[in-house]
Structure formats: structure tokens, C-alpha cells
Design a protein around this motif. Structure first.
Motif, mmCIF file in Angstrom:
data_model
loop_
_atom_site.group_PDB
_atom_site.id
_atom_site.type_symbol
_atom_site.label_atom_id
_atom_site.label_comp_id
_atom_site.label_asym_id
_atom_site.label_seq_id
_atom_site.Cartn_x
_atom_site.Cartn_y
_atom_site.Cartn_z
ATOM 1 N N THR A 26 0.949 -1.255 -0.293
ATOM 2 C CA THR A 26 -0.023 -0.094 -0.001
ATOM 3 C C THR A 26 0.824 1.366 0.066
ATOM 4 O OG1 THR A 26 -0.091 0.016 2.497
ATOM 5 C CG2 THR A 26 -1.892 -1.006 1.145
ATOM 6 N N SER A 27 2.031 1.161 -0.006
ATOM 7 C CA SER A 27 2.883 2.113 0.129
ATOM 8 C C SER A 27 3.800 2.783 -1.193
ATOM 9 C CB SER A 27 3.990 2.333 1.386
ATOM 10 O OG SER A 27 4.839 1.273 1.366
ATOM 11 N N SER A 28 3.823 1.506 -1.949
ATOM 12 C CA SER A 28 4.992 1.714 -3.351
ATOM 13 C C SER A 28 3.957 1.937 -4.604
ATOM 14 C CB SER A 28 5.587 0.311 -3.470
ATOM 15 O OG SER A 28 6.569 0.329 -2.326
ATOM 16 N N PHE A 55 -7.030 3.474 -1.757
ATOM 17 C CA PHE A 55 -6.266 4.172 -2.928
ATOM 18 C C PHE A 55 -4.873 4.466 -2.444
ATOM 19 C CE2 PHE A 55 -10.725 4.792 -3.491
ATOM 20 C CZ PHE A 55 -10.768 4.637 -4.940
ATOM 21 N N THR A 56 -3.777 4.238 -3.051
ATOM 22 C CA THR A 56 -2.341 4.124 -2.637
ATOM 23 C C THR A 56 -1.592 5.275 -3.454
ATOM 24 O OG1 THR A 56 -1.710 2.485 -4.406
ATOM 25 C CG2 THR A 56 -2.474 1.668 -2.063
ATOM 26 N N SER A 73 -4.292 7.299 0.245
ATOM 27 C CA SER A 73 -4.453 6.849 1.731
ATOM 28 C C SER A 73 -5.963 7.112 1.979
ATOM 29 C CB SER A 73 -3.968 7.948 2.606
ATOM 30 O OG SER A 73 -4.614 9.182 2.613
ATOM 31 N N ASP A 74 -6.937 7.276 0.957
ATOM 32 C CA ASP A 74 -8.281 7.252 1.359
ATOM 33 C C ASP A 74 -8.799 5.782 1.224
ATOM 34 O OD1 ASP A 74 -8.380 9.769 1.632
ATOM 35 O OD2 ASP A 74 -9.247 10.339 -0.081
ATOM 36 N N VAL A 75 -9.895 5.532 1.709
ATOM 37 C CA VAL A 75 -10.587 4.283 1.609
ATOM 38 C C VAL A 75 -12.090 4.219 1.380
ATOM 39 C CG1 VAL A 75 -11.097 1.957 2.792
ATOM 40 C CG2 VAL A 75 -9.123 3.092 3.050
ATOM 41 N N GLU A 113 -3.777 4.663 -8.499
ATOM 42 C CA GLU A 113 -3.591 3.069 -8.073
ATOM 43 C C GLU A 113 -4.151 2.861 -6.757
ATOM 44 O OE1 GLU A 113 0.675 2.651 -7.803
ATOM 45 O OE2 GLU A 113 1.019 2.807 -10.186
ATOM 46 N N LEU A 114 -4.951 1.507 -6.796
ATOM 47 C CA LEU A 114 -5.711 1.372 -5.549
ATOM 48 C C LEU A 114 -5.452 -0.415 -5.364
ATOM 49 C CD1 LEU A 114 -9.142 0.653 -6.428
ATOM 50 C CD2 LEU A 114 -7.754 1.841 -8.170
#
Length: 233
Positions: free
Chosen positions: A90-92, A135-136, A154-156, A176-177
Motif C-alpha cells: 500500500t505504500s509503493s 487508494f495508494t 491513503s483514502d478508503v 492506483e489502488l
């Protein structure tokens, strides 16, 4: 110095190798040592060392994109009772240029990575399963049951089963998500290069979740696929 056609072909080969290495190690991290050894042994194609023009047929073969409908390395059967680990998922910024990639399919849920291109969208649709979207990277607009909401990394967003939804990329980079379906929505081996490819497979009935992914808890327990004791299996 070599000609333009040879240069373009060499670049295509290098990009294909990079994308294959990245996608393989992302979905199958256990393959990293093997891929690294193969890469270190790579030799420069012969045509890169001389001024020559490749035959037109060969140029076509090396530069024409290949549509990958199913990942043969992914099992179509129920998952094993073991850990499935995705480093920095979730961070790359993944940037694999794959619209949809199924990462894991369980008895009651499915993990999928998506990349929506600039100006693109996921599609106005309704699922009969629950969906959670994490969302990443990038930004966009979510429309769920007629309500609009700006979204960013960072939203969901949670979309309950049977609810109309659409997600549009409104930024200047890919959106990206990671999304979780419960239960599964897609074939466990699915890889869609583009939204159009995904839509075509769905219309043709070639991207269906397996029957075992829609069994009830009682059915799975009676079949011995789930044991309250934790095994043995």
C-alpha cells in the motif's frame, strides 16, 4: 552506432524485461533469487553491436504487445493454509501498466491491484459482492449510489454489495489502488492489461469467480476446507 529500428527494438526488450521482473517479483516474491541470477547472466543481443536493420517480421514480433489473459503461475483452486505476504503493497508506486491484477483469492475474499490510467475510469457498475477500495497513489472522483467524493492516496471507500459505483482518475498520474472483494469477483488468475480487455472477458464469461469461492461457511467446514482447530489439512 546502430540504426533507429534496432535501437527501438532493444529498448522494447529492455522495458519488457524490466516490467516482467517487477511484476513477477511483486506477485511471486519467492522468484526474486532466480530472476536476479538470470538477469545477471544476460548478454547483449547481437544486433546491438553492429549497424543492421532487423527483418520487419522480427521487429513486429519484438515490439507488438502481448495480451495476457490469465497468469499460469496462479492457482485456480482453493488457497493453501499458509501466509501470503506482499511487501510495501500500500505504500509503493507499482506502475505496472496493468488495469487489473488478481493477487490472491481466498474462500471468502479476494485481493486485487488496479491501475487506472490518466483520463480513465473503473466503469459504472454494480457488484453483488462487497468491495473495499484502498487508494495508494494519484487522485480521482468516487461516485457511489449517486454521491460524489474526491479521493486521493491513503483514502478508503466501501461499496456495499448491490450498490452502483464509479471511480474516475482526475489527476495527471495513474490512480492506483488495492481492492478487496468479499467474496471473490474475478477469476483467481486474471491479469487485464486494459479496461477494454477486462470488459471483453467479463462480457464473454471468461472472468468469473470460481464456485468454491462462493461456498458458505457451513459448506466449507463440512468439506474440511476450514477447521476451527486450525488443522491438520
Amino acid at each position: 552506432m546502430f540504426d533507429h529500428d534496432s535501437s527501438a527494438t532493444l529498448l522494447s526488450l529492455r522495458l519488457d524485461e524490466y516490467k516482467c521482473h517487477s511484476l513477477c517479483t511483486f506477485r511471486h516474491p519467492e522468484m526474486l533469487p532466480t530472476l536476479t541470477r538470470l538477469s545477471s547472466r544476460r548478454t547483449t543481443p547481437a544486433f546491438a553491436n553492429r549497424s543492421t536493420t532487423l527483418p520487419s517480421a522480427l521487429r513486429t514480433l519484438t515490439t507488438t504487445p502481448i495480451l495476457r489473459r490469465k497468469d499460469p503461475a496462479m492457482s485456480s483452486g482453493p488457497p493453501k493454509h499458509e501466509m501470503k505476504y506482499f511487501k510495501d503493497l500500500t505504500s509503493s508506486v507499482r506502475a505496472f501498466a496493468e488495469f487489473r491484477t488478481v493477487l490472491h483469492t481466498g474462500l471468502y475474499s479476494q485481493l486485487v491491484a488496479m491501475e487506472v490510467p490518466v483520463g480513465g475510469d473503473i466503469g459504472d457498475e454494480v457488484h453483488t459482492v462487497d468491495q473495499v477500495l484502498i487508494f495508494t497513489s494519484g487522485k480521482g472522483k468516487a461516485t457511489v449510489a449517486g454521491k460524489d467524493q474526491d479521493i486521493k492516496a491513503s483514502d478508503v471507500v466501501v461499496v456495499p454489495a448491490g450498490t452502483q459505483h464509479q471511480f474516475v482518475n482526475t489527476g495527471d498520474t495513474p490512480l492506483e489502488l488495492i481492492t478487496v472483494y468479499a467474496p471473490a469477483e474475478h477469476d483467481p488468475r486474471t491479469v487485464h492489461k486494459t479496461k477494454e480487455e477486462g470488459d471483453k472477458e467479463e462480457d464473454e464469461g471468461k472472468d468469473e469467480a470460481p464456485e468454491w469461492a462462493h461456498k458458505s461457511m457451513k459448506e466449507n467446514e463440512e468439506a474440511g476446507l476450514v477447521k476451527a482447530s486450525g488443522g491438520p489439512y
